[in-house]
Design a protein around this motif. Structure first.
Motif, PDB file in Angstrom:
ATOM      1  N   LEU A 140       0.809  -1.216   0.000  1.00 54.69           N
ATOM      2  CA  LEU A 140       0.000   0.000   0.000  1.00 54.69           C
ATOM      3  C   LEU A 140       0.842   1.265   0.000  1.00 54.69           C
ATOM      4  CD1 LEU A 140      -2.875  -0.920   2.499  1.00 54.69           C
ATOM      5  CD2 LEU A 140      -3.092  -0.508   0.037  1.00 54.69           C
ATOM      6  N   THR A 141       1.917   1.264   0.783  1.00 58.63           N
ATOM      7  CA  THR A 141       2.676   2.496   0.994  1.00 58.63           C
ATOM      8  C   THR A 141       4.165   2.219   1.051  1.00 58.63           C
ATOM      9  OG1 THR A 141       0.866   3.476   2.282  1.00 58.63           O
ATOM     10  CG2 THR A 141       3.031   4.463   2.560  1.00 58.63           C
ATOM     11  N   THR A 142       4.962   3.113   0.452  1.00 55.89           N
ATOM     12  CA  THR A 142       6.393   3.164   0.730  1.00 55.89           C
ATOM     13  C   THR A 142       6.708   4.583   1.201  1.00 55.89           C
ATOM     14  OG1 THR A 142       7.027   3.769  -1.539  1.00 55.89           O
ATOM     15  CG2 THR A 142       6.900   1.413  -1.017  1.00 55.89           C
ATOM     16  N   TYR A 143       7.529   4.666   2.230  1.00 62.59           N
ATOM     17  CA  TYR A 143       7.773   5.964   2.875  1.00 62.59           C
ATOM     18  C   TYR A 143       9.115   5.869   3.589  1.00 62.59           C
ATOM     19  CZ  TYR A 143       6.588  10.040   5.909  1.00 62.59           C
ATOM     20  OH  TYR A 143       6.569  11.242   6.580  1.00 62.59           O
ATOM     21  N   ALA A 144      10.108   6.627   3.114  1.00 67.27           N
ATOM     22  CA  ALA A 144      11.473   6.505   3.622  1.00 67.27           C
ATOM     23  C   ALA A 144      11.756   7.454   4.770  1.00 67.27           C
ATOM     24  CB  ALA A 144      12.471   6.782   2.497  1.00 67.27           C
ATOM     25  N   ASN A 145      12.271   6.905   5.863  1.00 67.51           N
ATOM     26  CA  ASN A 145      12.919   7.704   6.894  1.00 67.51           C
ATOM     27  C   ASN A 145      14.376   7.868   6.454  1.00 67.51           C
ATOM     28  OD1 ASN A 145      14.489   8.426   9.172  1.00 67.51           O
ATOM     29  ND2 ASN A 145      12.985   7.570  10.580  1.00 67.51           N
ATOM     30  N   VAL A 146      14.812   9.099   6.193  1.00 70.87           N
ATOM     31  CA  VAL A 146      16.164   9.327   5.684  1.00 70.87           C
ATOM     32  C   VAL A 146      17.056  10.039   6.707  1.00 70.87           C
ATOM     33  CG1 VAL A 146      15.508   9.305   3.258  1.00 70.87           C
ATOM     34  CG2 VAL A 146      15.398  11.456   4.535  1.00 70.87           C
ATOM     35  N   GLN A 147      16.708   9.897   7.976  1.00 68.92           N
ATOM     36  CA  GLN A 147      17.485  10.555   9.016  1.00 68.92           C
ATOM     37  C   GLN A 147      18.941  10.093   9.017  1.00 68.92           C
ATOM     38  OE1 GLN A 147      15.820  10.232  12.967  1.00 68.92           O
ATOM     39  NE2 GLN A 147      17.639  11.066  13.953  1.00 68.92           N
ATOM     40  N   ALA A 148      19.158   8.796   8.824  1.00 67.70           N
ATOM     41  CA  ALA A 148      20.522   8.268   8.852  1.00 67.70           C
ATOM     42  C   ALA A 148      21.358   8.849   7.715  1.00 67.70           C
ATOM     43  CB  ALA A 148      20.498   6.740   8.755  1.00 67.70           C
ATOM     44  N   LEU A 149      20.801   8.891   6.519  1.00 68.46           N
ATOM     45  CA  LEU A 149      21.500   9.468   5.370  1.00 68.46           C
ATOM     46  C   LEU A 149      21.820  10.936   5.621  1.00 68.46           C
ATOM     47  CD1 LEU A 149      22.342   8.759   2.365  1.00 68.46           C
ATOM     48  CD2 LEU A 149      20.191   9.868   1.714  1.00 68.46           C
ATOM     49  N   SER A 150      20.853  11.654   6.154  1.00 68.83           N
ATOM     50  CA  SER A 150      21.036  13.080   6.420  1.00 68.83           C
ATOM     51  C   SER A 150      22.102  13.315   7.481  1.00 68.83           C
ATOM     52  CB  SER A 150      19.709  13.690   6.861  1.00 68.83           C
ATOM     53  OG  SER A 150      19.852  15.060   7.150  1.00 68.83           O
ATOM     54  N   GLU A 151      22.082  12.514   8.551  1.00 69.45           N
ATOM     55  CA  GLU A 151      23.051  12.678   9.635  1.00 69.45           C
ATOM     56  C   GLU A 151      24.474  12.371   9.174  1.00 69.45           C
ATOM     57  OE1 GLU A 151      21.733  10.140  12.746  1.00 69.45           O
ATOM     58  OE2 GLU A 151      20.216  11.551  13.511  1.00 69.45           O
ATOM     59  N   ASP A 152      24.633  11.313   8.389  1.00 77.36           N
ATOM     60  CA  ASP A 152      25.971  10.848   8.024  1.00 77.36           C
ATOM     61  C   ASP A 152      26.566  11.591   6.828  1.00 77.36           C
ATOM     62  OD1 ASP A 152      25.634   9.111  10.080  1.00 77.36           O
ATOM     63  OD2 ASP A 152      25.603   7.287   8.871  1.00 77.36           O
ATOM     64  N   PHE A 153      25.707  12.125   5.959  1.00 78.30           N
ATOM     65  CA  PHE A 153      26.220  12.731   4.727  1.00 78.30           C
ATOM     66  C   PHE A 153      25.710  14.152   4.468  1.00 78.30           C
ATOM     67  CE2 PHE A 153      26.352   8.146   4.197  1.00 78.30           C
ATOM     68  CZ  PHE A 153      27.677   7.961   3.834  1.00 78.30           C
ATOM     69  N   GLY A 154      24.870  14.666   5.345  1.00 80.18           N
ATOM     70  CA  GLY A 154      24.360  16.012   5.169  1.00 80.18           C
ATOM     71  C   GLY A 154      23.538  16.173   3.917  1.00 80.18           C
ATOM     72  N   PHE A 155      22.845  15.118   3.532  1.00 79.20           N
ATOM     73  CA  PHE A 155      22.086  15.138   2.276  1.00 79.20           C
ATOM     74  C   PHE A 155      20.809  14.328   2.426  1.00 79.20           C
ATOM     75  CE2 PHE A 155      20.964  12.774  -1.589  1.00 79.20           C
ATOM     76  CZ  PHE A 155      20.607  13.835  -2.413  1.00 79.20           C
ATOM     77  N   ALA A 156      19.749  14.825   1.797  1.00 83.01           N
ATOM     78  CA  ALA A 156      18.495  14.070   1.701  1.00 83.01           C
ATOM     79  C   ALA A 156      17.799  14.479   0.403  1.00 83.01           C
ATOM     80  CB  ALA A 156      17.589  14.346   2.898  1.00 83.01           C
TER      81      ALA A 156
END
Length: 333
Positions: free
Chosen positions: A296-312
């Protein structure tokens, strides 16, 4: 820096190879040019790459154990990005062995090559589909991923497990990237947004599953590539504490997994309306029930990517769809 990119004639592989070449790296690309969708599109992508200095291409299948072994023996690589795979969910219902041969056996061949050559970093494509039947959203890397609902998803989960094993055994730095519904120019014709565009322009009905009551975290290709490059240049030093490694509490593998998604799921009907606006023509809807293997749904939590690489990823769906439609109309005239 010399990078092996598998699936170079594919959607993401093509864009990554082009970006790495622009950044001054050497790219050795392989692809089996299979007929899952139009080979002409794959060859046209390659035609964009082949004139560029620093690019080498070999037609090679991941499941060719001898061929992959010879490749790693003959070519020194600093990094490997494995994007080649048999894609699609519905196709797996009729062709299961194709997924096992490419996504599992082929992936092990790549891992063996990385082990032979002691590669500095392997980045491999996983998928949001590993979250399967999860109902908790947004999906985070530490969530359980042991309830896949398609064979494709199961092979991607298998990739993560096997990669961790190789990383643990041989101290090989590896990073898995869970992509969320990638779209954009030079995309895959089997994807919904691509098929919808073709049908709307042709005045044909589009099949809308689950009566349009689905959400997808559509992520623009340029955002995906930016994330891949940043991750590729930063090999992990230790195990990712965010993952559920309860069964291997003493693992010290240099291994990580990240979500790469837009962190903003879009209703399927909103996608259709966005396409209608970009094309300037209304869609004819053929509303259908849910298909086997869909979620039904896909929804990404990108906190880890943002914290480690400063990007989302942050490209709005309206902007990305306009760019895709412009490319589509130019490419197919």
């Amino acid at each position: 820096m010399k990078v092996l990119v598998t699936g170079t004639a594919g959607f993401i592989g093509f864009h990554l190879a082009r970006r790495l070449l622009q950044d001054g790296m050497q790219v050795y690309g392989i692809d089996n040019l299979n007929e899952y969708y139009a080979v002409s599109l794959k060859r046209d992508r390659l035609a964009q790459l082949q004139p560029q200095s620093g690019f080498t291409f070999q037609e090679l299948d991941l499941s060719d154990r001898v061929g992959i072994s010879n490749l790693f023996q003959q070519q020194p690589f600093d990094c490997v990005v494995n994007l080649a795979a048999q894609a699609g969910i519905r196709y797996s219902l009729q062709n299961p062995w194709t997924y096992v041969d490419s996504n599992v056996s082929g992936f092990v061949n790549i891992l063996e090559g990385c082990h032979q050559q002691a590669i500095k970093h392997l980045v491999f494509a996983s998928s949001s589909s590993v979250y399967g039947a999860n109902t908790k959203v947004p999906f985070a890397e530490g969530d359980r991923t042991d309830h896949p609902v398609s064979l494709y998803a199961a092979t991607k989960k298998a990739n993560e497990l096997i990669a961790h094993t190789y990383s643990h055994l041989y101290t090989l730095p590896m990073t898995g990237l869970r992509f969320f519904t990638v779209y954009g120019p030079w995309g895959r014709p089997d994807m919904a947004y691509f098929k919808f565009t073709r049908a709307i322009l042709a005045g044909e009905a589009i099949d809308v599953y689950n009566f349009g009551k689905m959400q997808r975290d559509f992520t623009y290709i340029d955002d995906i590539i930016e994330g891949v490059v940043r991750v590729m240049l930063s090999p992990p030093q230790g195990v990712d504490s965010r993952l559920d490694l309860a069964e291997q509490p003493d693992s010290h593998a240099p291994y990580r997994v990240y979500n790469i998604g837009n962190n903003q799921p879009i209703e399927l009907m909103t996608l259709i309306q966005t396409l209608e606006a970009a094309i300037g023509k209304s869609a004819i809807l053929n509303l259908l029930p849910m298909q086997p293997g869909d979620v039904l749904t896909t929804y990404a939590n990108v906190q880890a990517l943002s914290e480690d690489f400063g990007f989302a990823p942050d490209t709005p769906i309206a902007d990305g769809i306009v760019r895709f439609v412009e490319w589509y109309q130019g490419y197919y005239r």
